[in-house]
Design an enzyme around this catalytic site. Structure first.
Site, PDB file in Angstrom:
ATOM      1  N   SER A   1       0.771  -1.312   0.019  1.00  0.00           N
ATOM      2  CA  SER A   1       0.202   0.003  -0.139  1.00  0.00           C
ATOM      3  C   SER A   1       0.729   1.372   0.039  1.00  0.00           C
ATOM      4  O   SER A   1       1.674   1.506  -0.879  1.00  0.00           O
ATOM      5  CB  SER A   1      -1.158   0.021   1.158  1.00  0.00           C
ATOM      6  OG  SER A   1      -2.000   0.878   1.165  1.00  0.00           O
TER       7      SER A   1
ATOM      8  N   ASP B   1      -6.128  -3.074  -2.464  1.00  0.00           N
ATOM      9  CA  ASP B   1      -5.100  -2.723  -1.539  1.00  0.00           C
ATOM     10  C   ASP B   1      -4.233  -4.150  -1.126  1.00  0.00           C
ATOM     11  O   ASP B   1      -4.757  -4.926  -1.105  1.00  0.00           O
ATOM     12  CB  ASP B   1      -5.631  -2.122  -0.278  1.00  0.00           C
ATOM     13  CG  ASP B   1      -4.352  -1.348   0.548  1.00  0.00           C
ATOM     14  OD1 ASP B   1      -3.448  -2.379   1.067  1.00  0.00           O
ATOM     15  OD2 ASP B   1      -4.489  -0.125   0.783  1.00  0.00           O
TER      16      ASP B   1
END
Length: 405
Positions: A67, A210
């Site tokens: 991320s 993500d």
């Protein structure tokens, strides 16, 4: 023209004594905390080697990032026009201070309070996509200045997709643009829309969210990538056994979490339906996402801590993180100036905080018996990294000189 690519990247572990790994957690704007830590580590390396031009990518065999950590990984390893890292570690925090408000509050979908957030992602992601395209351009995975490992999750296949420099060499479909990987690993459900690329259906398509869904702390992912190289007897890992983790040096940097008692309770949650689990108006949080990300991080920490303790190699593993943040300090999208500056201060305070390790019974971080702070430990690790790099250069030079005679 003679191929000189072997002189451009780091000398691999086969010329040294250690496998060196840097791991960067996810956490949105809380990446500022990690940015402060990284800047100090790079400063120590520059001071030890008396060279302001050295960068983190010069010392690590793998940089793993999830991320926001994946975005930092790309920034630290993508080459500029001179073939050096695009960003120095000291540039990360200024980047976040400048860009975070535009990524989040600049979104056309964002509204401080709106029922629309239940019907679509909170932010449109357009500025993030545009900016990463400008910064990273057409740079592809194989072009990074050291090996990278960036986890994502493909929602069409319901399985992780891990973008690894080594895997890209054997699977060309993974050798995609770093900008696309960075967008994909940052597409946190609810906050940013999932990301599909390429649009051409004749090519392998990725439908990503993500990387924190897979591994919010990518430490084990980075270690496993190198272990696999040993398993297939890759020349970079010649001399290392697949499970010889006592020869791994690992620095793992977190982005902080709230005090454990400040989350949710079962009596309250027993009354929740789908809507409250997806977005809770009372807490102004996403409980199900919080649970996924926190449990992913803690499980990795648990397994990593057990591993290094079992091998009596705790002196080669450094985890820098804080689990004592206030609840209003952990929002991954709070890009207000006051919060961003507060995150900088948290990072600075963390440097002065004593080194902690996870208690394997309570899962909480506890100070180690020795009185040593994180910055002192970073400096010790920097010296080991410097010595390892010099050793590899020396052995490589000896091999080249010997083979040319």
């Amino acid at each position: 023209m003679k191929d000189d690519s072997r002189f451009k990247k780091n000398k691999p572990p086969t010329y040294g004594e250690l496998v060196t790994i840097l791991s960067l957690d996810g956490g949105g704007v809380r990446g500022i905390i990690g940015g402060v830590i990284l800047a100090n580590l790079e400063k120590h390396l520059q001071e030890i080697d008396n060279d302001e031009s050295v960068r983190l990518a010069d010392y690590f065999d793998v940089i793993a990032g999830t991320s926001t950590g994946g975005l930092m990984t790309a920034m630290l390893t993508a080459p500029n026009n001179s073939g050096r890292p695009l960003y120095a570690a000291k540039d990360i925090v200024p980047f976040y201070l400048e860009e975070s408000p535009k990524i989040f509050y600049g979104s056309k979908w964002w509204q401080p309070s709106s029922l629309l957030r239940l019907l679509r992602p909170k932010y449109d992601g357009e500025y993030l996509h545009k900016r990463l395209g400008e910064i990273l351009g057409n740079t592809r995975l194989h072009q990074t200045l050291t090996n990278v490992v960036i986890p994502t999750f493909d929602i069409k296949k319901l399985q992780p997709t891990i973008f690894s420099s080594y895997q890209a060499l054997v699977d060309p479909s993974l050798d995609v643009k770093l900008s696309d990987i960075s967008i994909g690993t940052s597409a946190a459900p609810y906050y940013l829309p999932p990301y599909k690329f390429p649009i051409d259906d004749n090519m392998r398509a990725f439908n990503l969210v993500d990387g924190g869904v897979t591994a919010n702390d990518p430490t084990l992912v980075g270690m496993t990538a190198m272990s696999r190289k040993s398993m297939i007897k890759h020349p970079d890992m010649d001399g290392f056994k697949p499970l010889e983790y006592n020869k791994y040096l690992v620095i793992s940097i977190g982005t902080g979490s709230a005090r454990r008692e400040e989350y949710y309770n079962a009596i309250e949650a027993a009354k929740w339906g789908f809507q409250n689990w997806a977005y809770n108006w009372t807490h102004k949080t996403t409980p199900i996402l919080d649970i996924i990300l926190e449990s992913s991080r803690d499980m990795v920490q648990y397994h990593t801590s057990v591993l290094f303790q079992a091998l009596e190699s705790e002196d080669k593993y450094l985890r820098i993180d804080a689990d004592t943040l206030k609840k209003d300090e952990v929002f991954m999208d709070d890009a207000k100036e006051l919060n961003l500056k507060n995150l900088m201060n948290i990072g600075q305070e963390l440097l002065d905080t004593n080194v902690v390790r996870m208690n394997l019974d309570t899962y909480k971080y506890e100070r180690i018996p020795e009185i040593v702070n994180n910055d002192q430990e970073l400096k010790r690790f920097a010296k080991i990294l410097s010595d390892e790099r010099k050793l590899r250069k020396k052995r490589f030079k000896t091999m080249i000189d010997g083979s040319s005679t």
